[in-house]
Design an enzyme around this catalytic site. Structure first.
Site, PDB file in Angstrom:
ATOM      1  N   SER A 161       0.833  -1.199   0.000  1.00 50.43           N
ATOM      2  CA  SER A 161       0.000   0.000   0.000  1.00 50.43           C
ATOM      3  C   SER A 161       0.870   1.252   0.000  1.00 50.43           C
ATOM      4  O   SER A 161       2.055   1.202   0.349  1.00 50.43           O
ATOM      5  CB  SER A 161      -0.921  -0.001   1.228  1.00 50.43           C
ATOM      6  OG  SER A 161      -0.147  -0.068   2.419  1.00 50.43           O
ATOM      7  N   SER A 194       4.501   5.709  10.893  1.00 46.32           N
ATOM      8  CA  SER A 194       4.600   4.357  10.362  1.00 46.32           C
ATOM      9  C   SER A 194       3.267   3.907   9.795  1.00 46.32           C
ATOM     10  O   SER A 194       2.211   4.320  10.260  1.00 46.32           O
ATOM     11  CB  SER A 194       5.042   3.392  11.472  1.00 46.32           C
ATOM     12  OG  SER A 194       4.867   2.046  11.078  1.00 46.32           O
ATOM     13  N   LYS A 195       3.336   3.006   8.813  1.00 46.24           N
ATOM     14  CA  LYS A 195       2.111   2.427   8.265  1.00 46.24           C
ATOM     15  C   LYS A 195       1.524   1.382   9.196  1.00 46.24           C
ATOM     16  O   LYS A 195       0.366   1.029   9.093  1.00 46.24           O
ATOM     17  CB  LYS A 195       2.400   1.759   6.911  1.00 46.24           C
ATOM     18  CG  LYS A 195       2.408   2.695   5.741  1.00 46.24           C
ATOM     19  CD  LYS A 195       2.216   1.962   4.430  1.00 46.24           C
ATOM     20  CE  LYS A 195       3.415   1.160   4.027  1.00 46.24           C
ATOM     21  NZ  LYS A 195       3.276   0.621   2.643  1.00 46.24           N
ATOM     22  N   ARG A 196       2.331   0.898  10.118  1.00 46.26           N
ATOM     23  CA  ARG A 196       1.906  -0.286  10.869  1.00 46.26           C
ATOM     24  C   ARG A 196       1.805  -0.101  12.376  1.00 46.26           C
ATOM     25  O   ARG A 196       1.299  -0.964  13.064  1.00 46.26           O
ATOM     26  CB  ARG A 196       2.877  -1.436  10.586  1.00 46.26           C
ATOM     27  CG  ARG A 196       2.907  -1.817   9.120  1.00 46.26           C
ATOM     28  CD  ARG A 196       3.974  -2.856   8.829  1.00 46.26           C
ATOM     29  NE  ARG A 196       3.997  -3.205   7.424  1.00 46.26           N
ATOM     30  CZ  ARG A 196       4.655  -2.526   6.505  1.00 46.26           C
ATOM     31  NH1 ARG A 196       5.337  -1.463   6.839  1.00 46.26           N
ATOM     32  NH2 ARG A 196       4.636  -2.904   5.241  1.00 46.26           N
ATOM     33  N   HIS A 212       1.977   4.734   1.438  1.00 48.66           N
ATOM     34  CA  HIS A 212       1.959   5.492   2.690  1.00 48.66           C
ATOM     35  C   HIS A 212       1.393   6.886   2.426  1.00 48.66           C
ATOM     36  O   HIS A 212       1.588   7.464   1.356  1.00 48.66           O
ATOM     37  CB  HIS A 212       3.385   5.597   3.240  1.00 48.66           C
ATOM     38  CG  HIS A 212       3.490   6.197   4.604  1.00 48.66           C
ATOM     39  ND1 HIS A 212       3.629   7.542   4.819  1.00 48.66           N
ATOM     40  CD2 HIS A 212       3.465   5.624   5.830  1.00 48.66           C
ATOM     41  CE1 HIS A 212       3.701   7.775   6.127  1.00 48.66           C
ATOM     42  NE2 HIS A 212       3.602   6.623   6.760  1.00 48.66           N
TER      43      HIS A 212
END
Length: 515
Positions: free
Chosen positions: A15, A268-270, A17
């Site tokens: 995906s 962060s993406k996570r 960001h």
């Protein structure tokens, strides 16, 4: 400004960001302001990190944001423009040509070192307490490369197909200076750098070679990218110098990082621990792990609101104005007004922007979004009532889907009533006024409108000598179960005469009078 050509060059590794979306947006704004071109190039040279569906995701995300591509990869998977192809994996022969040219000119060299030999060098340098283990002017002379091997041995290894890379050959006396459009003058000495790999053993280029070659051949005028790429800039400047392209080198602008809401570290993406909010534009399901992540679109954010919010994450228009249309952003944008410091990702500000854009939207357009959202959720909303729902909730919601949920909730008769309001406001005087209003309303038209309901209530209370303030909150409680909310008379219009009378009857029967 001369011809402006910018590019957004993401890697299809999953995906996108939200920080990458911001980078694309800045490129787009600059191109549109100066009548230039926006290119989309896919940097997929690291095939081990390629994720199926990621390229299509990037295209969908840019389309949702309204970022139009003039040249490059477009919907349908085709290239658009004279510099095709725009996937780096399809440009492989081009990079080898320039890498070999650098070798012939003594500006790069073949390196045959194995992974074990490189690891041994690293450990040796660590044991000698060398600050950074680098493959540089000193260490390269102890390794297996075309600088230490004879020309005959080098040719033999190449002919035999021995695994090798091509590394840039740095001159330890070189100094690199760059006038960055955000950072100002930045300088590096070659002794701080190492001989980066330009062409990998699989024949694919590294980011350093590919981005420089492509930016030159695609006539890119400005490279707008994240601050994390600044350490790569001296190698890129040197490549422009080594390839004789310094005169046409693009202007660099290394934009600030997007930080976590608390300002600590890059967003962060996570990292779910920093707050429950999206970090990607569109929802994404990892094709390998099956892990799902919700996007800003699915959460209910409007693309224009996101553009306005993202533009302010690192840029300052120099005015007090906060709400900009996309055309106004284009006219106001300039790289000279970029901030050097990292920008905190304030999700509450993003919500505020979304709220403001809903309020500014034309009722008809907003109604269309409400109808579509209701269909997506199978909410079964009566489309004929949507204009009234928009009037009711437009000023009170942050997301379009809240209009749908509030509207469907309104159509359900209350099962309970706010205790605190009932215990203070459900007085005998209020009930007397409500009962009289109920009787009067029962004699009105079934399609009673808000103005008629208001006049009816006013006349009834005036005849009883009861002030409006003594009744209004109790009346709202009886109809909605709540002590606060949108225009009560409009709610009565939406519900109609019979449903309103039914709810008043139920409240009078259920609620105990407090005096």
């Amino acid at each position: 400004m001369d011809k402006v050509r910018v590019r957004f060059a993401p890697s299809p590794t999953g995906s996108l960001h939200i920080g990458g979306v911001r980078t694309a947006l800045y490129n787009y704004l600059l191109a549109r302001k100066h009548g230039g071109k926006m290119l989309l190039r896919i940097e997929d040279t690291d095939q081990t990190r390629f994720v199926p569906g990621a390229e299509a995701y990037i295209l969908d995300a840019l389309e949702w944001m309204g970022i139009e591509i003039d040249e490059g990869i477009v919907k349908g998977g085709k290239d658009l423009g004279p510099h095709a192809p725009y996937r780096q994996s399809e440009r492989k022969p081009i990079y080898r040509e320039y890498a070999e040219r650098l070798v012939k000119e003594g500006k790069a060299y073949y390196a045959f070192d194995t992974a074990e030999e490189l690891e041994s060098m690293r450990k040796e340098l660590e044991a000698a307490q060398v600050a950074t283990a680098q493959y540089n002017a000193v260490t390269r002379m102890k390794m297996k490369n075309s600088l230490t091997l004879s020309p005959e041995e080098t040719a033999r290894r190449l002919a035999a197909g021995d695994a090798h890379v091509i590394r840039i050959k740095l001159n330890p006396r070189d100094e690199v200076r760059l006038n960055d459009m955000v950072r100002g003058w930045v300088s590096w000495h070659a002794t701080e750098l190492d001989d980066k790999v330009l062409l990998k053993s699989d024949g694919m280029p590294t980011y350093h070679l590919a981005s420089v070659v492509d930016d030159h051949l695609m006539e890119i005028s400005h490279v707008i990218r994240g601050e994390e790429w600044l350490p790569s800039a001296p190698i890129h400047v040197l490549l422009y110098r080594y390839l004789g392209w310094e005169a046409t080198m693009p202007r660099f602008a290394h934009i600030s990082l997007v930080l976590n809401p608390d300002g600590n570290g890059k967003l962060s993406k996570r990292d779910a621990g920093i707050g429950d909010f999206p970090r990607i534009p569109l929802s994404w399901t990892d094709p390998v792990t099956g892990q799902k992540a919700i996007g800003f679109r699915e959460e209910g954010y409007l693309p224009d609101a996101m553009a306005n919010f993202l533009a302010f994450l690192g840029w300052n228009p120099g005015t007090e104005q906060e709400l900009f249309s996309i055309d106004e952003l284009i006219q106001a944008f300039s790289l000279e007004r970029m901030n050097k410091a990292g920008a905190r990702f304030d999700i509450q500000k993003a919500r505020w922007y979304n709220q403001q854009y809903i309020r500014m939207m034309a009722d008809e357009k907003l109604g269309g979004l409400v109808i579509q959202d209701a269909k997506n959720r199978a909410a079964g909303l009566d489309e004929a009532l949507v204009p009234k729902f928009v009037r009711l909730f437009k000023e009170r919601v942050t997301f379009v889907h809240e209009i749908v949920s509030e509207s469907t909730g309104l159509l359900i008769a209350p099962e309970s009533y706010e205790t605190e309001v009932a215990s203070k406001k459900w007085t005998s005087e209020a009930v007397r006024g409500i009962e009289a209003f109920k009787v009067a309303l029962a004699g009105a038209s079934p399609e009673v409108n808000a103005e008629e309901a208001k006049n009816l209530l006013h006349d009834v209370l005036e005849s009883l000598g009861i002030k409006m303030g003594k009744v209004m909150q109790s009346l709202r409680l009886a109809i909605t179960g709540k002590g606060a909310g949108p225009d009560l008379m409009l709610i009565i219009e939406v519900l109609g005469r019979d449903e309103t009378v039914k709810r008043l009857d139920a409240a009078i029967e259920r609620l105990p009078v407090i005096d």
